[in-house]
Design an enzyme around this catalytic site. Structure first.
Site, PDB file in Angstrom:
ATOM      1  N   GLY A 108       0.989  -1.225   0.101  1.00  0.00           N
ATOM      2  CA  GLY A 108      -0.092  -0.064   0.078  1.00  0.00           C
ATOM      3  C   GLY A 108       0.748   1.264   0.016  1.00  0.00           C
ATOM      4  N   CYS A 154       1.158   6.097  -0.024  1.00  0.00           N
ATOM      5  CA  CYS A 154      -0.258   6.382  -0.515  1.00  0.00           C
ATOM      6  C   CYS A 154      -1.274   5.733   0.624  1.00  0.00           C
ATOM      7  CB  CYS A 154      -0.714   5.595  -1.930  1.00  0.00           C
ATOM      8  SG  CYS A 154      -2.511   6.068  -2.135  1.00  0.00           S
ATOM      9  N   GLY A 177      14.876  -5.062   0.815  1.00  0.00           N
ATOM     10  CA  GLY A 177      15.390  -5.663  -0.584  1.00  0.00           C
ATOM     11  C   GLY A 177      16.608  -4.811  -1.080  1.00  0.00           C
ATOM     12  N   ASP A 220       6.916   6.944  -7.980  1.00  0.00           N
ATOM     13  CA  ASP A 220       7.664   8.151  -7.722  1.00  0.00           C
ATOM     14  C   ASP A 220       9.072   8.175  -7.737  1.00  0.00           C
ATOM     15  OD1 ASP A 220       5.146   9.053  -6.516  1.00  0.00           O
ATOM     16  OD2 ASP A 220       5.869   9.496  -4.566  1.00  0.00           O
ATOM     17  N   HIS A 275     -29.415  17.201 -14.170  1.00  0.00           N
ATOM     18  CA  HIS A 275     -29.711  18.692 -13.468  1.00  0.00           C
ATOM     19  C   HIS A 275     -30.550  18.354 -12.295  1.00  0.00           C
ATOM     20  CE1 HIS A 275     -31.022  22.949 -12.655  1.00  0.00           C
ATOM     21  NE2 HIS A 275     -32.021  22.642 -12.699  1.00  0.00           N
TER      22      HIS A 275
HETATM   23  C1  LIG Z   1       0.607  13.381   2.456  1.00  0.00           C
HETATM   24  C2  LIG Z   1       0.479  12.856   1.052  1.00  0.00           C
HETATM   25  C3  LIG Z   1      -0.607  12.799   0.454  1.00  0.00           C
HETATM   26  C4  LIG Z   1      -0.980  12.377  -0.688  1.00  0.00           C
HETATM   27  N1  LIG Z   1      -1.941  12.529  -1.500  1.00  0.00           N
HETATM   28  C5  LIG Z   1      -2.170  11.778  -2.795  1.00  0.00           C
HETATM   29  C6  LIG Z   1      -3.469  12.011  -3.182  1.00  0.00           C
HETATM   30  O1  LIG Z   1      -4.404  12.488  -2.652  1.00  0.00           O
HETATM   31  N2  LIG Z   1      -3.743  11.212  -4.504  1.00  0.00           N
HETATM   32  C7  LIG Z   1      -2.460  10.923  -4.965  1.00  0.00           C
HETATM   33  O2  LIG Z   1      -2.601  10.383  -6.278  1.00  0.00           O
HETATM   34  N3  LIG Z   1      -1.229  11.053  -4.781  1.00  0.00           N
HETATM   35  C8  LIG Z   1      -1.183  11.259  -3.399  1.00  0.00           C
HETATM   36  N4  LIG Z   1       0.085  11.434  -2.688  1.00  0.00           N
HETATM   37  C9  LIG Z   1       1.190  10.694  -3.530  1.00  0.00           C
HETATM   38  C10 LIG Z   1       1.331   9.420  -3.386  1.00  0.00           C
HETATM   39  O3  LIG Z   1       1.211   8.696  -2.047  1.00  0.00           O
HETATM   40  C11 LIG Z   1       2.647   8.577  -4.153  1.00  0.00           C
HETATM   41  O4  LIG Z   1       2.814   9.117  -5.423  1.00  0.00           O
HETATM   42  C12 LIG Z   1       2.445   7.099  -4.057  1.00  0.00           C
HETATM   43  O5  LIG Z   1       2.305   6.512  -2.903  1.00  0.00           O
HETATM   44  C13 LIG Z   1       3.695   6.618  -5.047  1.00  0.00           C
HETATM   45  O6  LIG Z   1       3.541   5.239  -5.081  1.00  0.00           O
HETATM   46  P1  LIG Z   1       5.111   4.325  -5.431  1.00  0.00           P
HETATM   47  O7  LIG Z   1       4.490   3.100  -5.501  1.00  0.00           O
HETATM   48  O8  LIG Z   1       5.873   4.937  -6.271  1.00  0.00           O
HETATM   49  O9  LIG Z   1       5.618   4.715  -4.103  1.00  0.00           O
HETATM   50  P2  LIG Z   1       5.197   4.408  -2.358  1.00  0.00           P
HETATM   51  O10 LIG Z   1       3.766   4.369  -2.107  1.00  0.00           O
HETATM   52  O11 LIG Z   1       6.374   5.277  -1.703  1.00  0.00           O
HETATM   53  O12 LIG Z   1       5.782   2.968  -2.201  1.00  0.00           O
HETATM   54  C14 LIG Z   1       6.921   2.297  -2.069  1.00  0.00           C
HETATM   55  C15 LIG Z   1       7.052   1.270  -1.210  1.00  0.00           C
HETATM   56  O13 LIG Z   1       8.326   0.387  -1.370  1.00  0.00           O
HETATM   57  C16 LIG Z   1       8.842   0.155  -0.207  1.00  0.00           C
HETATM   58  N5  LIG Z   1      10.248  -0.216  -0.072  1.00  0.00           N
HETATM   59  C17 LIG Z   1      11.235   0.909  -0.359  1.00  0.00           C
HETATM   60  N6  LIG Z   1      12.391   0.586  -0.139  1.00  0.00           N
HETATM   61  C18 LIG Z   1      12.206  -0.680  -0.270  1.00  0.00           C
HETATM   62  C19 LIG Z   1      13.348  -1.790  -0.075  1.00  0.00           C
HETATM   63  N7  LIG Z   1      14.646  -1.546  -0.013  1.00  0.00           N
HETATM   64  N8  LIG Z   1      12.864  -3.010   0.091  1.00  0.00           N
HETATM   65  C20 LIG Z   1      11.364  -3.311   0.285  1.00  0.00           C
HETATM   66  N9  LIG Z   1      10.536  -2.266   0.204  1.00  0.00           N
HETATM   67  C21 LIG Z   1      10.936  -1.412   0.093  1.00  0.00           C
HETATM   68  C22 LIG Z   1       8.137   1.164   0.799  1.00  0.00           C
HETATM   69  O14 LIG Z   1       8.025   0.604   2.344  1.00  0.00           O
HETATM   70  C23 LIG Z   1       7.007   1.397   0.248  1.00  0.00           C
HETATM   71  O15 LIG Z   1       5.937   0.365   0.699  1.00  0.00           O
HETATM   72  C24 LIG Z   1       0.286  11.728  -1.583  1.00  0.00           C
HETATM   73  C25 LIG Z   1       1.642  11.545  -0.921  1.00  0.00           C
HETATM   74  C26 LIG Z   1       1.650  12.310   0.520  1.00  0.00           C
HETATM   75  C27 LIG Z   1       3.058  12.172   1.190  1.00  0.00           C
END
Ligand SMILES: Cc1cc2nc3c(=O)[nH]c(=O)nc-3n(C[C@H](O)[C@H](O)[C@H](O)COP(=O)(O)OP(=O)(O)OC[C@H]3O[C@@H](n4cnc5c(N)ncnc54)[C@H](O)[C@@H]3O)c2cc1C
Length: 476
Positions: free
Chosen positions: A36, A39, A111, A301, A435
């Site tokens: 999760g 997010c 990892g 991200d 509407h």
């Molecule tokens: C306060 C806040 C509000 C937000 N609101 C919104 C919104 O309303 N709508 C929206 O679209 N976006 C929103 N975002 C942005 C959104 O949360 C991110 O864009 C999204 O979570 C990115 O997804 P991701 O899978 O790239 O990375 P992440 O969600 O950061 O997930 C990466 C995962 O990788 C894991 N990980 C990292 N390194 C390792 C490792 N070496 N080994 C194993 N696991 C690892 C982490 O534990 C994490 O679970 C918000 C962000 C914040 C901070």
């Protein structure tokens, strides 16, 4: 050995996993914390759950307008946190059971990518991908040089999403979506003073300038101060407060939120040896989310602009990667201009496609039309003075749609179809909107843009509007 190994179980990583597993491929997801990701646990979901509570409080404050006599008899931080956690737990249970149901193996642990570029090491265990390795380690809060985060007075969104207390005097550094959402939330929850400081020349700097202006006005009415074009020079904590200096000004706050963006999480995970990380720490990919390393993809991200650090951009990249790996279907590169941008402040802000300045910069002969929620029945019920702004090529297709007002983040879904399919205003104008709905404002804005305004007086922007003017058509 799994077909696909995904490092990181946030929106980007789990989208790859669910899509690929749905096709019958075997997938292992390695997750250091909880699937999760940001997010679900520190971002979109906790903030939106709390903003919902803030919205309820604002409605109670507004109740005399609609003939009710309601009081707020107390705000319980524990109660809000319980509600937030229930929402998160509900979604977490759903996600884990979905992944389990699809046979996805989830490995708990941190990892690192091994030298072969196909294996992830977790402690002593090796997880090797038969077909593809997907990097999805997401991002972390970006620090502000010279500003120390102590997690109490000076905090990040990670602390703020767990709401230890309601700030009394809050100062937010940065006016991107995260900064604005917490500024809005804290004011709704009862903070006495909220100030947003932005280094660029306007708040919400990525949005159309008309939305920024409108937001500033609305924030002023709500008692939120905005200061644009000011850089925070120092934050000094003394006891339970901090003195913040920015530009010529200074302010004292019991809570300072550093919300200056997020940085890709690429350190200490073995990506450097793959040769895929740039000097800013982003992972570089082509339009199919393929890195330069054979069989290695990246999503979410971790990716630099034009990708957007939004969960739904991560989902889209996850689907794309799973489709490309499978080699079937007809995957298409993501057009990031068509990914909606959403900010859940009060009022909400949402947009898709080009802003007016971007359209002009790209050389379009631009026309822009605004339709005010003051001319929309539901808008009046909500007491909104927001608007839908449609940016078109003069006598051509819709290039961008920008909404500020109630449920803007939902209304933008229709706009996405309009801009992505390159509709003409007249084609949208021909669609019948139900509407009375807020969505009618979308229809009305396009009716006006097509030159056939309905509940609207068309006015040239160079003549200041007066009376009930709810459509402004501008050229140039
Ligand atoms: C306060 C806040 C509000 C937000 N609101 C919104 C919104 O309303 N709508 C929206 O679209 N976006 C929103 N975002 C942005 C959104 O949360 C991110 O864009 C999204 O979570 C990115 O997804 P991701 O899978 O790239 O990375 P992440 O969600 O950061 O997930 C990466 C995962 O990788 C894991 N990980 C990292 N390194 C390792 C490792 N070496 N080994 C194993 N696991 C690892 C982490 O534990 C994490 O679970 C918000 C962000 C914040 C901070």
């Amino acid at each position: 050995m799994s077909d696909i190994v995904v490092l990181g179980g946030g929106p980007g990583g789990y989208a790859v996993a669910l899509r690929a597993a749905g096709r019958g491929q075997s997938v292992t997801v390695i997750e250091a914390d909880k699937v999760g990701g940001t997010c679900l646990h520190l971002g979109c979901i906790p903030s939106k759950a709390m903003l919902y509570v803030g919205g309820l409080l604002d409605q109670v404050r507004d109740s005399s307008r609609v003939g009710l006599d309601l009081d707020i008899n107390g705000v319980s931080v524990d109660g809000i946190n319980d509600f937030r956690e229930k929402v998160q737990n509900n979604l977490y249970r759903g996600l884990t059971s979905l992944m389990k149901g699809k046979g996805i193996e989830v490995v708990d642990g941190h990892g690192t990518v091994a030298d072969d570029g196909r294996t992830v090491l977790v402690d002593e265990q090796r997880y090797t991908a038969a077909s593809a390795l997907v990097l999805a380690t997401g991002s972390r809060v970006r620090s502000l040089p010279g500003v120390d985060v102590d997690g109490k007075v000076v905090i990040t969104s990670d602390d703020a999403t767990r709401l230890p207390r309601i700030p009394r005097r809050a100062l937010v550094i940065g006016s991107g979506a995260v900064g604005l959402e917490f500024a809005s939330l804290w004011r709704s929850l009862g903070a006495e003073e909220v100030t947003v400081v932005e280094a660029l020349d306007r708040i919400a700097p990525l949005e159309d300038p008309d939305l920024s202006k409108h937001l500033v006005r609305n924030y002023r009415k709500r008692g939120i101060t905005t200061v644009a074009g000011a850089t925070v020079d120092s934050v000094k904590v003394e006891g339970e407060a901090a003195m913040v200096r920015f530009g010529e000004q200074e302010a004292t706050a019991d809570t300072v939120l550093v919300a200056v963006g997020r940085s890709p999480r690429t350190e200490g995970v073995g990506f450097e040896q793959l040769g895929v990380v740039d000097e800013r720490g982003y992972v570089h990919v082509d339009e199919w989310c393929r890195t330069a390393a054979d069989g290695v993809y990246a999503v979410g991200d971790l990716l630099p602009p034009p990708s957007l650090a939004l969960a739904h951009a991560g989902f889209a990249e996850g689907f794309l990667v799973a489709d490309v790996i499978a080699g079937d279907g007809d995957p298409q590169p993501i057009d990031y201009a068509q990914v909606p941008r959403v900010t859940y402040t009060s009022p909400e802000v949402a947009s898709v496609g080009l802003t007016q300045p971007q359209a002009v910069e790209k050389g379009f002969d631009v026309a822009a039309t605004q339709y005010s929620f003051r001319g929309n029945a539901k808008g009046i019920i909500h007491d909104s003075d927001g608007f839908v702004k449609v940016v078109t090529e003069k006598d051509g297709e819709v290039l961008g749609v920008h909404v500020i007002g109630p449920h803007a983040t939902d209304l933008i879904a229709e706009a996405q179809l309009i801009t992505a399919w390159g509709a003409l205003p007249s084609e949208v104008a021909a669609l019948v909107h139900p509407h009375p709905t807020l969505a009618e404002a979308m229809g009305e804005a396009h009716l006006a843009a097509a030159g056939t305004p309905f509940h609207a007086h068309a006015k040239r922007a160079d003549k200041p509007p007066h009376g009930m003017v709810n459509a402004v058509r501008r050229y140039g």
